[in-house]
Design a protein around this motif. Structure first.
Motif, PDB file in Angstrom:
ATOM      1  N   ASP A   1       0.964  -1.476  -0.067  1.00 34.73           N
ATOM      2  CA  ASP A   1       0.144  -0.066   0.031  1.00 34.73           C
ATOM      3  C   ASP A   1       0.858   1.224   0.297  1.00 34.73           C
ATOM      4  O   ASP A   1       1.623   1.478   0.996  1.00 34.73           O
ATOM      5  CB  ASP A   1      -1.044  -0.091   1.267  1.00 34.73           C
ATOM      6  CG  ASP A   1      -1.992   1.223   1.131  1.00 34.73           C
ATOM      7  OD1 ASP A   1      -1.781   2.066   0.368  1.00 34.73           O
ATOM      8  OD2 ASP A   1      -2.973   1.047   1.982  1.00 34.73           O
ATOM      9  N   PRO A   2       1.040   1.986  -1.082  1.00 34.16           N
ATOM     10  CA  PRO A   2       1.803   3.165  -1.191  1.00 34.16           C
ATOM     11  C   PRO A   2       1.334   4.146  -0.317  1.00 34.16           C
ATOM     12  O   PRO A   2       2.224   5.112   0.351  1.00 34.16           O
ATOM     13  CB  PRO A   2       1.476   3.743  -2.446  1.00 34.16           C
ATOM     14  CG  PRO A   2       0.091   3.143  -2.858  1.00 34.16           C
ATOM     15  CD  PRO A   2       0.005   2.035  -2.108  1.00 34.16           C
ATOM     16  N   ASP A   3       0.269   4.342   0.367  1.00 31.84           N
ATOM     17  CA  ASP A   3      -0.215   5.292   1.396  1.00 31.84           C
ATOM     18  C   ASP A   3       0.041   4.854   2.886  1.00 31.84           C
ATOM     19  O   ASP A   3       0.103   5.657   3.691  1.00 31.84           O
ATOM     20  CB  ASP A   3      -1.754   5.570   1.299  1.00 31.84           C
ATOM     21  CG  ASP A   3      -1.928   6.058  -0.134  1.00 31.84           C
ATOM     22  OD1 ASP A   3      -1.149   6.769  -0.673  1.00 31.84           O
ATOM     23  OD2 ASP A   3      -3.300   5.811  -0.403  1.00 31.84           O
ATOM     24  N   ARG A   4       0.294   3.389   3.084  1.00 32.18           N
ATOM     25  CA  ARG A   4       0.584   3.229   4.395  1.00 32.18           C
ATOM     26  C   ARG A   4       1.774   2.239   4.412  1.00 32.18           C
ATOM     27  O   ARG A   4       1.437   0.944   4.007  1.00 32.18           O
ATOM     28  CB  ARG A   4      -0.545   2.306   4.947  1.00 32.18           C
ATOM     29  CG  ARG A   4      -1.903   3.197   5.093  1.00 32.18           C
ATOM     30  CD  ARG A   4      -2.971   2.213   5.784  1.00 32.18           C
ATOM     31  NE  ARG A   4      -3.452   1.249   4.749  1.00 32.18           N
ATOM     32  CZ  ARG A   4      -4.059   0.218   5.280  1.00 32.18           C
ATOM     33  NH1 ARG A   4      -4.410   0.180   6.675  1.00 32.18           N
ATOM     34  NH2 ARG A   4      -4.443  -0.789   4.284  1.00 32.18           N
TER      35      ARG A   4
END
Length: 404
Positions: free
Chosen positions: A298-301
């Protein structure tokens, strides 16, 4: 032509104990040779130890440990060292090809189940008298062991192997024979499409249902695995009687599924070989088809992952492995060679998306798993039958382009 024959052994209690000791000592030899190669690479300036060097040490090893290594056949010990050498050759080949290397691993006693004898008469002797009710095979250090020979061995015996499967012992004999007379020509050609819902669909519109042996035995296997999981992990010599029975139960169920799968593959392949002169099938990369999907970070997390369909893919992989396509294709090629039939593998891409009437190729031609509806000409049929028809056409083109 070389063919293999597998027969059940009927050893006495002492012979079974000798077989177990044979596997243990050959396993020890395998692990010792592997350790020597690892040490030479790590501590002697990345030196490489070859098979010839390790084979030359066998005489000293046998003299140093006559009770464990000196009692067994010299040629069988050489075969064990060759097995390790082949493992390293495959390892270096995968490294050069950029594949996952898979460095050779040490073998536990329970994971070393076969001893090979490269030549009949050297450490072993296959004693088969035609039309005699009792057949025996002699192994050095074990003696004459009774064999449940259910069919005749045709040809000159080349190699003999002893194999353990669960609590049973088998002998595998390879024999070289002249090419048999081919079956009479039928004038029939066929293409086959392997699948999950149906094990096989052919270009004539016939289907072979999928037996799903593994799925049928899943409940019993799950119960047996749960019973086994209640016991703590221990070495084989430290297991209690109940633990040993639980291990044997799991092995028995897996063995039954395997035999059912082999029986189905043999009967299906034999039917195809007897009915058709030419058989075309898809060149399936089964190992690639049954690999788990790669994780999606997950690029955001950071440290979290996105859904990648692993659960659904695991179910599909289980069905692919349960179908046993690889075993079936191996048996099909072997039976076709013996019968003088021709089998050709073709590229499977778009075989179920190409219309056999107009040749239009589109993903929309296959709206469901079973239905084929051409968006260009309106032709409709079962998707697996369409795939088998296209496989047959591609096979015939390849055969005509490469005449024998």
């Amino acid at each position: 032509m070389i063919r293999a024959y597998k027969f059940l052994l009927r050893p006495t209690v002492r012979q079974e104990q000798a077989f177990t000791e044979m596997l243990r000592d050959h396993c020890s030899l395998y692990n010792g040779a592997l350790q020597e190669r690892r040490d030479a690479w790590r501590h002697v300036s990345k030196a490489t130890v070859k098979y010839g060097q390790q084979s030359a040490q066998l005489k000293e090893i046998r003299a140093f440990d006559p009770e464990r290594q000196g009692r067994w056949s010299f040629s069988s010990q050489q075969a064990t060292l060759r097995r390790l050498d082949k493992a390293f050759q495959a390892f270096f080949r995968r490294v050069k090809a950029g594949d996952k290397p898979g460095y050779p691993r040490f073998r536990g006693v329970n994971w070393f189940d076969t001893v090979d004898f490269p030549k009949d008469g050297d450490g072993c002797r296959w004693d088969s008298t035609p039309h005699h009710p009792v057949t025996r095979v002699r192994f050095q250090g074990v003696g004459h062991v009774r064999v449940n020979q259910h069919r005749a061995v045709v040809g000159h015996v080349k190699t003999v192997s002893v194999k353990r499967e669960g609590r049973k012992w088998f002998v595998v004999v390879t024999a070289e024979r002249d090419r048999p007379e081919p079956l009479p020509a039928t004038g029939s050609v066929v293409g086959i499409d392997l699948g999950i819902a149906n094990f096989l669909a052919d270009s004539n519109g016939d289907f072979v249902p999928s037996p799903r042996h593994g799925r049928r035995a899943a409940a019993k296997l799950e119960a047996a695995q749960q019973a086994l999981s209640r016991f703590p992990r221990r070495k084989a010599k430290d297991r209690t009687k109940n633990h040993q029975r639980a291990v044997a139960k799991v092995a028995q169920l897996h063995g039954k599924v395997r035999r059912q799968r082999l029986d189905h593959a043999h009967k299906t392949a034999l039917g195809l070989v007897r009915a058709h002169d030419f058989i075309a099938h898809e060149d399936l990369k089964i190992r690639n088809m049954s690999t788990a999907p790669a994780p999606k970070p997950d690029p955001d997390r950071p440290g979290a992952f996105l859904p990648n369909g692993a659960a659904a893919k695991a179910g599909l992989n289980k069905s692919i492995n349960d179908a046993g396509w690889g075993v079936f294709l191996t048996i099909l090629h072997a039976k076709a060679e013996s019968a003088g039939r021709e089998v050709i593998a073709v590229d499977p891409r778009n075989t179920s998306r190409t219309c056999p009437q107009c040749g239009h190729t589109a993903k929309e031609n296959r709206p469901t798993q079973e239905k084929f509806q051409c968006v260009a000409c309106g032709h409709h049929a079962h998707a697996d039958t369409v795939g088998a028809t296209n496989v047959l056409r591609a096979g015939l083109v390849r055969r005509d382009a490469n005449p024998a």
